[in-house]
Write an enzyme that holds these catalytic residues in place. Sequence first.
Site, PDB file in Angstrom:
ATOM      1  N   HIS A   1      -3.156  -3.548  -6.048  1.00  0.00           N
ATOM      2  CA  HIS A   1      -3.454  -2.926  -4.718  1.00  0.00           C
ATOM      3  C   HIS A   1      -4.962  -3.070  -4.265  1.00  0.00           C
ATOM      4  CE1 HIS A   1      -3.667   0.706  -1.704  1.00  0.00           C
ATOM      5  NE2 HIS A   1      -3.526  -0.371  -1.006  1.00  0.00           N
TER       6      HIS A   1
ATOM      7  N   ASN B   1      -4.919   6.318  -1.779  1.00  0.00           N
ATOM      8  CA  ASN B   1      -4.279   6.881  -0.515  1.00  0.00           C
ATOM      9  C   ASN B   1      -3.767   8.298  -0.872  1.00  0.00           C
ATOM     10  OD1 ASN B   1      -4.809   4.794   0.933  1.00  0.00           O
ATOM     11  ND2 ASN B   1      -3.161   3.541   0.727  1.00  0.00           N
TER      12      ASN B   1
ATOM     13  N   SER C   1       0.777  -1.187   0.038  1.00  0.00           N
ATOM     14  CA  SER C   1      -0.065  -0.013   0.039  1.00  0.00           C
ATOM     15  C   SER C   1       0.941   1.246  -0.044  1.00  0.00           C
ATOM     16  CB  SER C   1      -0.840  -0.051   1.124  1.00  0.00           C
ATOM     17  OG  SER C   1      -0.420  -0.407   2.242  1.00  0.00           O
TER      18      SER C   1
ATOM     19  N   GLU D   1      -6.407  -1.361  -7.552  1.00  0.00           N
ATOM     20  CA  GLU D   1      -5.624  -0.321  -8.404  1.00  0.00           C
ATOM     21  C   GLU D   1      -4.431  -1.243  -9.076  1.00  0.00           C
ATOM     22  OE1 GLU D   1      -5.703   3.631  -5.466  1.00  0.00           O
ATOM     23  OE2 GLU D   1      -4.118   2.510  -5.470  1.00  0.00           O
TER      24      GLU D   1
HETATM   25  P1  NAD Z   1      -0.899  -9.357   7.782  1.00  0.00           P
HETATM   26  O1  NAD Z   1      -0.122  -9.056   8.873  1.00  0.00           O
HETATM   27  O2  NAD Z   1      -2.416  -9.676   8.123  1.00  0.00           O
HETATM   28  O3  NAD Z   1      -0.545 -10.633   6.774  1.00  0.00           O
HETATM   29  C1  NAD Z   1       0.762 -10.699   6.469  1.00  0.00           C
HETATM   30  C2  NAD Z   1       1.133 -12.274   6.537  1.00  0.00           C
HETATM   31  O4  NAD Z   1       2.304 -12.462   5.717  1.00  0.00           O
HETATM   32  C3  NAD Z   1       1.152 -12.905   7.612  1.00  0.00           C
HETATM   33  O5  NAD Z   1       0.211 -13.764   7.711  1.00  0.00           O
HETATM   34  C4  NAD Z   1       2.506 -13.509   7.667  1.00  0.00           C
HETATM   35  O6  NAD Z   1       2.799 -14.842   8.223  1.00  0.00           O
HETATM   36  C5  NAD Z   1       2.900 -13.562   6.123  1.00  0.00           C
HETATM   37  N1  NAD Z   1       4.238 -13.361   5.808  1.00  0.00           N
HETATM   38  C6  NAD Z   1       5.192 -12.941   6.409  1.00  0.00           C
HETATM   39  N2  NAD Z   1       6.541 -13.033   5.831  1.00  0.00           N
HETATM   40  C7  NAD Z   1       6.521 -14.062   4.783  1.00  0.00           C
HETATM   41  C8  NAD Z   1       7.121 -14.770   3.989  1.00  0.00           C
HETATM   42  N3  NAD Z   1       8.408 -14.441   3.818  1.00  0.00           N
HETATM   43  N4  NAD Z   1       6.517 -15.619   3.203  1.00  0.00           N
HETATM   44  C9  NAD Z   1       5.159 -15.853   3.143  1.00  0.00           C
HETATM   45  N5  NAD Z   1       4.641 -15.255   4.156  1.00  0.00           N
HETATM   46  C10 NAD Z   1       4.904 -14.308   4.934  1.00  0.00           C
HETATM   47  O7  NAD Z   1      -0.857  -8.027   6.858  1.00  0.00           O
HETATM   48  P2  NAD Z   1      -2.185  -7.708   5.757  1.00  0.00           P
HETATM   49  O8  NAD Z   1      -2.778  -6.591   6.439  1.00  0.00           O
HETATM   50  O9  NAD Z   1      -2.651  -8.707   5.090  1.00  0.00           O
HETATM   51  O10 NAD Z   1      -1.230  -6.760   4.690  1.00  0.00           O
HETATM   52  C11 NAD Z   1      -0.411  -7.423   3.621  1.00  0.00           C
HETATM   53  C12 NAD Z   1       0.135  -6.507   2.436  1.00  0.00           C
HETATM   54  O11 NAD Z   1      -1.118  -5.760   1.992  1.00  0.00           O
HETATM   55  C13 NAD Z   1       0.883  -5.233   3.087  1.00  0.00           C
HETATM   56  O12 NAD Z   1       1.968  -5.037   2.128  1.00  0.00           O
HETATM   57  C14 NAD Z   1      -0.032  -4.449   3.233  1.00  0.00           C
HETATM   58  O13 NAD Z   1       0.751  -3.058   3.075  1.00  0.00           O
HETATM   59  C15 NAD Z   1      -0.911  -4.285   2.307  1.00  0.00           C
HETATM   60  N6  NAD Z   1      -2.120  -3.926   2.269  1.00  0.00           N
HETATM   61  C16 NAD Z   1      -2.999  -4.089   3.570  1.00  0.00           C
HETATM   62  C17 NAD Z   1      -4.020  -3.294   3.643  1.00  0.00           C
HETATM   63  C18 NAD Z   1      -4.993  -3.483   4.954  1.00  0.00           C
HETATM   64  O14 NAD Z   1      -5.917  -2.858   5.114  1.00  0.00           O
HETATM   65  N7  NAD Z   1      -4.571  -4.474   5.888  1.00  0.00           N
HETATM   66  C19 NAD Z   1      -4.776  -2.631   2.713  1.00  0.00           C
HETATM   67  C20 NAD Z   1      -4.082  -2.504   1.467  1.00  0.00           C
HETATM   68  C21 NAD Z   1      -3.065  -3.265   1.116  1.00  0.00           C
END
Ligand code: NAD
Length: 495
Positions: free
Chosen positions: A137, A187, A116, A149
């Site tokens: 995204h 954003n 993000s 996106e």
């Molecule tokens: P989260 O913490 O819920 O999940 C991340 C997952 O990645 C965890 O289950 C973790 O175990 C796993 N992980 C970590 N290292 C790893 C690896 N080396 N190999 C495989 N898996 C691995 O995070 P999230 O909220 O799902 O966010 C994930 C991505 O999406 C981030 O880049 C975040 O910026 C982006 N994002 C988040 C949101 C939101 O609102 N949460 C919205 C848009 C984008």
Amino acid sequence: MKLGVVGAGAMGQGIVQVAATGGVPVFVFDAMDGAAERGLEQVRARISRLAEKGRLTGDEAGAALDLLHAAASLEDFADCTVVIEAVFEDLDLKQSIFGQLEDIVSDDAILASNTSSLLIASIAKSCRRRERIAGMHFFNPVPLMKLVEVIRGPETSPDVVAVLNDLGRRMGREPVTVKDAPGFLVNHGGRAYTTEAMRILHEQVATAPQIDAVMRECCGFRMGPFELADLTGIDVNYPVSQIVYNGYNQDPRLKTSFPHLSLYEAGRFGRKTGQGTYTYDESGQAASAEKADFVSDANPAGKIHIDRTDDAAEAFFGPLECQIIPDDDGQSPIVAALLGEDCTAYAWRSGIDHRRLVAIDLQCDPSKRVTLMTAPGADPAHRSAVAALVASTGRAVTLIHDSPGFISQRIRAMVANLGCEMAQIGIAEPENIDLAMRLGLNYPLGPLELAEELGLSDTMTVLEHLQAITGEDRYRPSLWLKRRAALGLPIHTAD
Ligand code: NAD
């Protein structure tokens, strides 16, 4: 088509779910032991619930469930057409995953990140075949948020962008192609609503409940800026504001104000911590906030003078039980429907008595709530009398301190201006900027549509007064807006 998803957290699960319900076979890998399988359990439960509620037929749900697979390692992605990465927001981690994936997938597989806040260029930097690296995204919660996106990095090939757009549509999303830039589209565009509200609060023009009430009741936003910030979380939106502000070399248009930092530092992150701008009880209800309404105990004004020949003010006050006197009698309240100016600048320019001046905002919907504003040193008797007159019609009154553009004109002009600037710098097609902002943030209108609704020339007037009165570049109009207003062109006219 076979899709791989790296990371089975909140976003990974959502992406897996919409892929499966879109008929795409999907494999998910998570580095944490058992996390992929646990994530899939959640997804299975959600798909079954959709079937119970009748949103999916039994056959559709069954077909989607058959497409869900846990991957034991990244090696299982060897024959994937597309891999979407959704691990923690950490550049080194993402670069390392993309590096590993490049060694595993075929040369024509596409690698996309759900980041993000990181640039796709930064992630692609460490890759060998940068033309197949892009962003995809999604928004949280993915199954409910229609927008995706598709981020075109500086080296992403058009074919890759086209495939990801198709994939997004297959997943039941509305894809919008966006340039790789700080905050991408939503954003970035969302900064104006939050930061201008923070700025108004910072200047003590109005309180948060007042600002929220005006934006909801007079401007059609589903949530006020402070309510929205409490929902998304100050721990998310303050850092995003800083990333976008710094990413654009500290453009003052994108600057936030001290109340935002104050909430962040205090750990008042909003609903998730039980306290942000507002305080929430266990059931998530906001505890009774400061009142947004001004209650006048004066008698309604029997006589007013409308200073400016203004159809809106005449139309508003005409039907009320009040005599509108054609000339200032030196003692009655003077009412003016200001556009962009504050009471001080207006009184000084027109030579009227600022103590009796009560400005009214008629640029937004006044059917439920009306904003009144006075200059420093105003006579309270006059504003109370005008407030009582407005309240006698059953409308709520918001009384604020002197400010160019009141609340509604200021925030909406800034939202519109930022949307125009995004069109100017080519973040996305003008129509897609509107679509993305409506879908991604639930705005009643996209920012360019908003400029059109307010009127290009009026939007320019509000911004020019804000810039002149405050002396700040924050309010400088985008050239996109300025040129189309000057030439009398529709705001979506391409360059
Ligand atoms: P989260 O913490 O819920 O999940 C991340 C997952 O990645 C965890 O289950 C973790 O175990 C796993 N992980 C970590 N290292 C790893 C690896 N080396 N190999 C495989 N898996 C691995 O995070 P999230 O909220 O799902 O966010 C994930 C991505 O999406 C981030 O880049 C975040 O910026 C982006 N994002 C988040 C949101 C939101 O609102 N949460 C919205 C848009 C984008």
